[in-house]
Design a protein around this motif. Structure first.
Motif, PDB file in Angstrom:
ATOM      1  N   PHE A 108     -12.408   0.864  -5.219  1.00  0.00           N
ATOM      2  CA  PHE A 108     -10.946   0.869  -5.308  1.00  0.00           C
ATOM      3  C   PHE A 108     -10.243   0.285  -4.082  1.00  0.00           C
ATOM      4  O   PHE A 108      -9.044  -0.009  -4.147  1.00  0.00           O
ATOM      5  CB  PHE A 108     -10.456   2.291  -5.597  1.00  0.00           C
ATOM      6  CG  PHE A 108     -10.874   2.765  -6.959  1.00  0.00           C
ATOM      7  CD1 PHE A 108     -10.446   2.102  -8.101  1.00  0.00           C
ATOM      8  CD2 PHE A 108     -11.731   3.835  -7.103  1.00  0.00           C
ATOM      9  CE1 PHE A 108     -10.859   2.519  -9.362  1.00  0.00           C
ATOM     10  CE2 PHE A 108     -12.142   4.257  -8.366  1.00  0.00           C
ATOM     11  CZ  PHE A 108     -11.711   3.593  -9.496  1.00  0.00           C
ATOM     12  N   LEU A 109     -10.961   0.125  -2.985  1.00  0.00           N
ATOM     13  CA  LEU A 109     -10.308  -0.490  -1.828  1.00  0.00           C
ATOM     14  C   LEU A 109     -10.705  -1.949  -1.665  1.00  0.00           C
ATOM     15  O   LEU A 109      -9.957  -2.737  -1.091  1.00  0.00           O
ATOM     16  CB  LEU A 109     -10.636   0.278  -0.542  1.00  0.00           C
ATOM     17  CG  LEU A 109      -9.717   1.453  -0.208  1.00  0.00           C
ATOM     18  CD1 LEU A 109      -9.680   2.491  -1.307  1.00  0.00           C
ATOM     19  CD2 LEU A 109     -10.135   2.113   1.091  1.00  0.00           C
ATOM     20  N   MET A 110     -11.902  -2.294  -2.127  1.00  0.00           N
ATOM     21  CA  MET A 110     -12.363  -3.670  -1.920  1.00  0.00           C
ATOM     22  C   MET A 110     -12.403  -4.466  -3.221  1.00  0.00           C
ATOM     23  O   MET A 110     -11.832  -5.525  -3.329  1.00  0.00           O
ATOM     24  CB  MET A 110     -13.768  -3.665  -1.312  1.00  0.00           C
ATOM     25  CG  MET A 110     -13.846  -3.041   0.048  1.00  0.00           C
ATOM     26  SD  MET A 110     -15.477  -3.355   0.785  1.00  0.00           S
ATOM     27  CE  MET A 110     -15.690  -1.891   1.743  1.00  0.00           C
ATOM     28  N   PRO A 135      -3.398  -3.450  -2.956  1.00  0.00           N
ATOM     29  CA  PRO A 135      -3.844  -2.936  -1.663  1.00  0.00           C
ATOM     30  C   PRO A 135      -2.788  -2.059  -0.992  1.00  0.00           C
ATOM     31  O   PRO A 135      -1.586  -2.318  -1.097  1.00  0.00           O
ATOM     32  CB  PRO A 135      -4.093  -4.210  -0.840  1.00  0.00           C
ATOM     33  CG  PRO A 135      -4.389  -5.251  -1.857  1.00  0.00           C
ATOM     34  CD  PRO A 135      -3.536  -4.908  -3.047  1.00  0.00           C
ATOM     35  N   TYR A 136      -3.235  -1.023  -0.371  1.00  0.00           N
ATOM     36  CA  TYR A 136      -2.459  -0.074   0.437  1.00  0.00           C
ATOM     37  C   TYR A 136      -1.610   0.897  -0.396  1.00  0.00           C
ATOM     38  O   TYR A 136      -1.338   1.998   0.042  1.00  0.00           O
ATOM     39  CB  TYR A 136      -1.511  -0.769   1.424  1.00  0.00           C
ATOM     40  CG  TYR A 136      -2.130  -1.866   2.237  1.00  0.00           C
ATOM     41  CD1 TYR A 136      -3.334  -1.658   2.915  1.00  0.00           C
ATOM     42  CD2 TYR A 136      -1.523  -3.110   2.342  1.00  0.00           C
ATOM     43  CE1 TYR A 136      -3.912  -2.669   3.664  1.00  0.00           C
ATOM     44  CE2 TYR A 136      -2.094  -4.117   3.101  1.00  0.00           C
ATOM     45  CZ  TYR A 136      -3.289  -3.894   3.753  1.00  0.00           C
ATOM     46  OH  TYR A 136      -3.854  -4.897   4.492  1.00  0.00           O
ATOM     47  N   ARG A 137      -1.134   0.507  -1.563  1.00  0.00           N
ATOM     48  CA  ARG A 137      -0.162   1.335  -2.264  1.00  0.00           C
ATOM     49  C   ARG A 137      -0.507   1.609  -3.720  1.00  0.00           C
ATOM     50  O   ARG A 137       0.164   2.411  -4.376  1.00  0.00           O
ATOM     51  CB  ARG A 137       1.227   0.692  -2.179  1.00  0.00           C
ATOM     52  CG  ARG A 137       1.322  -0.678  -2.858  1.00  0.00           C
ATOM     53  CD  ARG A 137       2.703  -1.288  -2.692  1.00  0.00           C
ATOM     54  NE  ARG A 137       3.000  -1.615  -1.314  1.00  0.00           N
ATOM     55  CZ  ARG A 137       3.996  -1.082  -0.614  1.00  0.00           C
ATOM     56  NH1 ARG A 137       4.794  -0.211  -1.155  1.00  0.00           N
ATOM     57  NH2 ARG A 137       4.202  -1.452   0.631  1.00  0.00           N
ATOM     58  N   VAL A 141      -5.817   3.343  -5.272  1.00  0.00           N
ATOM     59  CA  VAL A 141      -6.134   3.132  -3.856  1.00  0.00           C
ATOM     60  C   VAL A 141      -5.729   4.363  -3.039  1.00  0.00           C
ATOM     61  O   VAL A 141      -6.533   4.923  -2.277  1.00  0.00           O
ATOM     62  CB  VAL A 141      -5.403   1.878  -3.320  1.00  0.00           C
ATOM     63  CG1 VAL A 141      -5.585   1.738  -1.812  1.00  0.00           C
ATOM     64  CG2 VAL A 141      -5.894   0.630  -4.043  1.00  0.00           C
ATOM     65  N   VAL A 142      -4.502   4.788  -3.223  1.00  0.00           N
ATOM     66  CA  VAL A 142      -3.987   5.937  -2.466  1.00  0.00           C
ATOM     67  C   VAL A 142      -4.792   7.194  -2.803  1.00  0.00           C
ATOM     68  O   VAL A 142      -5.189   7.958  -1.914  1.00  0.00           O
ATOM     69  CB  VAL A 142      -2.490   6.135  -2.764  1.00  0.00           C
ATOM     70  CG1 VAL A 142      -2.008   7.479  -2.227  1.00  0.00           C
ATOM     71  CG2 VAL A 142      -1.669   4.999  -2.153  1.00  0.00           C
ATOM     72  N   ILE A 145      -8.189   7.046  -1.092  1.00  0.00           N
ATOM     73  CA  ILE A 145      -8.097   7.320   0.358  1.00  0.00           C
ATOM     74  C   ILE A 145      -7.962   8.823   0.597  1.00  0.00           C
ATOM     75  O   ILE A 145      -8.647   9.403   1.445  1.00  0.00           O
ATOM     76  CB  ILE A 145      -6.891   6.565   0.973  1.00  0.00           C
ATOM     77  CG1 ILE A 145      -7.134   5.061   0.946  1.00  0.00           C
ATOM     78  CG2 ILE A 145      -6.642   7.040   2.403  1.00  0.00           C
ATOM     79  CD1 ILE A 145      -5.921   4.242   1.369  1.00  0.00           C
ATOM     80  N   LEU A 146      -7.093   9.462  -0.167  1.00  0.00           N
ATOM     81  CA  LEU A 146      -6.841  10.890   0.055  1.00  0.00           C
ATOM     82  C   LEU A 146      -8.042  11.745  -0.350  1.00  0.00           C
ATOM     83  O   LEU A 146      -8.387  12.702   0.340  1.00  0.00           O
ATOM     84  CB  LEU A 146      -5.588  11.325  -0.712  1.00  0.00           C
ATOM     85  CG  LEU A 146      -4.269  10.715  -0.197  1.00  0.00           C
ATOM     86  CD1 LEU A 146      -3.112  11.069  -1.126  1.00  0.00           C
ATOM     87  CD2 LEU A 146      -3.967  11.188   1.227  1.00  0.00           C
ATOM     88  N   THR A 501      -6.225 -10.074   0.486  1.00  0.00           N
ATOM     89  CA  THR A 501      -4.915  -9.906   1.108  1.00  0.00           C
ATOM     90  C   THR A 501      -4.792 -10.754   2.353  1.00  0.00           C
ATOM     91  O   THR A 501      -5.757 -11.075   2.993  1.00  0.00           O
ATOM     92  CB  THR A 501      -4.718  -8.445   1.500  1.00  0.00           C
ATOM     93  OG1 THR A 501      -5.805  -8.059   2.328  1.00  0.00           O
ATOM     94  CG2 THR A 501      -4.677  -7.586   0.272  1.00  0.00           C
TER      95      THR A 501
END
Lengths: 501, 141
Positions: A108-110, A135-137, A141-142, A145-146, A501
């Motif tokens: 999910f991030l890459m 990415p980031y949002r 993704v969020v 991360i959490l 990105t």
């Protein structure tokens, strides 16, 4: 007219460049180039026997437990010693924690960031893909991360520190977790499992583990709205709609190491090599490193890892295009990673997916997304089996002279450490990482490595934004920062392009 | 809840990237206000996220390149950092990925973040100055 694309692939770990030649919109040739000399093996020569435990975990910022464990197991192999059940369970828990975090973050991030690119803006699922994967949002993704932020606490509780933990030593582990420590680990694991089931699967792990065929997978997808809209459900729909199931077939040869972590089939605990549908038991003597196309001296750097050295060529010929050696198993390139694990263990869903549709970027990522299900069930059992009244360490005397090998299944696949001691000091050290297998250059017979093979035939719609090439390369989760370079058939560069990105 | 946190990042084994650790050592040698946490962030990237929770002001301390003359110290606010540094997820970008994601993670409170950046490997004077700037920021003085 053929064009060559050279892409810097960001969002992967390390340094990797992919050079592809495109003819009539299809990749006709590919080179995967390791752009940096690692040299860790050279640093270890002449050092004390235990120094590998400290230095090799620095090979990777994500997989430090994997290297620590392989280094310790190589010394235990040399000493002929075994470890207690408790220490094996603690090691398994730590290594598996690294896998849980790596699997979800990679996807999910890459990987999925490319599905939010404008290339797909005409697809019906694009708005939702962008909402989830930006990415980031992006929501996935969020959430990832959490949800993964607390996992390293499990390693810190069990081993006192993460990253670059040092609690795994020849003979066991140096920590002695209490019942309270284990309860805390259980709570962290339970919290992660709830998120994985609710958000990633949309159902229980047991329900997903019961899916055995493609047809059952399709039925599961349509059965409930929670399945359809889960991250697994959406990724499956999106991956098919965006054509990931037709990209990146690979060499049809898969390799796993002997593994203390068994999911389902004890008979494959010794590892295996699956080629053209035939499974043979793993034998580390069948591994050989070749360097015809790697920037090392062929005479002394070729052979079994206990023999092959690491001496770079100062002015290599153009044909020596990578700092990665070319490891081969029984003379063949081999893919390693979650898909290889699933196929060699006989996971029925992944086996049916590959049998019916072939290996692809999609099946590779699905295997990675489903691996945490198996891992979580095992981790819960291992936590219960730890008996805090029994030993976690057995004193282990190392010989002054000897050889040893440590082989494990790291997050990205088979990891091997080979060590030779002489007079109590390291005389020889070789590491073959999962990415060295997958991103290997051509071998002595000019046979391309797994990623190079997977790229052949890849359609490239726009050479200036070769997203499809990125999908294939990233599906192997290479542990290198990567670039892609496009050139024309006559070798003229079209420029160095960065994707992502 | 802690009022402020100073997170020093860098690599002790690589002298060119060790200055954040030198600032950490400088701060650790002092008697810090009990409202301040001091964290040795090492090479942590996304995994530093738990340290961004539960406090109102955070100073990251790290080496920077190309922002100001050698052997000087500067302060960059989070928004400025993100203007300079939009980068994907990688070994080198893990912390930047975290900083880019930070406004979207729903942290409560969302800490005010700045970077105390040091140009150069760090003389004793710049290390002390960076430590003072970090303390000033987290104490909001």
């Amino acid at each position: 007219m053929a064009q060559t694309i050279s892409m810097p692939l960001n969002r992967v770990e390390g340094d990797l460049e992919v050079k592809v030649t495109v003819h009539k919109g299809i990749v006709t040739e590919a080179q995967v180039i390791g752009t940096m000399f690692r040299g860790v093996e050279t640093m270890l020569t002449g050092r004390g026997a235990l120094d590998g435990l400290v230095i090799t975990p620095r090979v990777c910022g994500i997989c430090s437990i994997s290297h620590l464990l392989a280094a310790a197991m190589a010394l235990e192999n040399m000493a002929g010693s075994s470890v207690s059940v408790n220490s094996r369970l603690v090691r398994n828990l730590a290594l598996s924690t690294e896998k849980l975090q790596s699997d979800l973050r990679h996807l999910f991030l890459m990987f999925t960031a490319d599905l939010a690119k404008k290339k797909y803006q005409d697809q019906a699922l694009y708005p939702e893909a962008a909402q989830r994967y930006q990415p980031y949002r992006g929501s996935a993704v969020v959430a990832t991360i959490l949800a993964t932020r607390k996992l390293p606490q499990i390693i810190a509780i069990l081993g006192g520190q993460w990253p670059h933990s040092a609690f795994i030593v020849p003979g066991g582990v140096t920590s002695r977790p209490t019942q309270a420590d284990l309860r805390q680990c259980g709570m962290l694991l339970g919290e992660f499992r709830r998120w994985y089931e609710q958000s990633i699967l949309g159902c229980s792990i047991e329900e997903v583990m019961a899916i055995g065929t493609c047809d059952q997978f399709n039925d599961w997808l349509e059965k409930k709205e929670a399945h359809y809209n889960s991250e697994l459900g959406f990724f499956l729909r999106c991956g098919r709609a965006f054509g990931l199931d037709s990209l990146g077939a690979g060499p049809d040869a898969y390799l796993t190491a002997p593994d203390r972590i068994r999911y389902q089939k004890p008979e494959t605990a010794g590892g295996g090599f699956l080629q053209d549908g035939v499974l043979t038991p793993f034998d580390q003597q069948a591994i050989i490193e070749q360097v015809k196309h790697a920037r090392y001296h062929e005479r002394i750097c070729t052979g079994h890892p206990l023999v092959a050295e690491t001496h770079p060529v100062e002015q290599p010929a153009d044909s020596k295009y990578s700092w990665c050696k070319a490891p081969r198993y029984a003379g063949s390139p081999a893919e390693t990673g979650p898909l290889a694990e699933a196929l060699i263990e006989g996971d029925s869903l992944c086996t049916d997916l590959v049998a019916s549709q072939g290996a692809s970027a999609l099946t590779r990522e699905l295997a990675r997304l489903l691996r945490p299900a198996r891992i979580l069930l095992n981790m819960e059992k291992w936590l219960e089996r730890i008996d805090t009244s029994k030993t976690f360490y057995r004193p282990t005397a190392l010989p002054d002279d000897g050889t040893g090998v440590g082989l494990i299944q790291a997050p990205r696949g088979m990891l091997g450490h080979w060590v030779q001691l002489s007079g109590g000091y390291i005389d020889h050290y070789q590491i073959i990482t999962p990415t060295t297998w997958n991103a290997s250059p051509r071998d002595d017979r000019d046979v391309p490595g797994p990623i190079e093979q997977a790229l052949l035939g890849t359609p490239v719609e726009n050479p200036e934004d070769p997203v499809e090439v990125g999908h294939v390369v990233r599906s192997f989760d290479p542990c290198m920062v990567c670039s892609v370079h496009a050139v024309s058939k006559n070798g003229l560069s079209l420029g160095r392009l960065r994707i992502g990105t | 809840m802690k009022k402020g946190r100073i997170i020093c990042v860098g690599n002790r084994l690589l002298s060119a990237d060790a200055v954040g650790m030198l600032v950490f050592d400088e701060l650790r040698s002092r008697s810090l206000n009990k409202d301040i946490d001091l964290v040795e962030g090492g090479l942590g990237g996304l995994d530093l996220l738990p340290w961004f929770e539960g406090c109102s002001r955070i100073a990251l301390v790290d080496r920077v390149v190309g922002f100001c003359p050698p052997d000087t110290v500067l302060r960059l606010e989070l928004a400025d950092m993100l203007t300079f540094c939009r980068q994907g997820y990688s070994h080198s970008g893990g912390l930047l990925y975290l900083l880019n994601s930070l406004p979207n993670l729903g942290l409560d409170p969302m800490p005010v973040v700045c970077l105390i950046g040091i140009e150069g490997a760090g003389s004793p004077q710049t290390v002390r100055k960076a430590a003072e700037l970090a303390l000033d920021f987290v104490l909001n003085t």
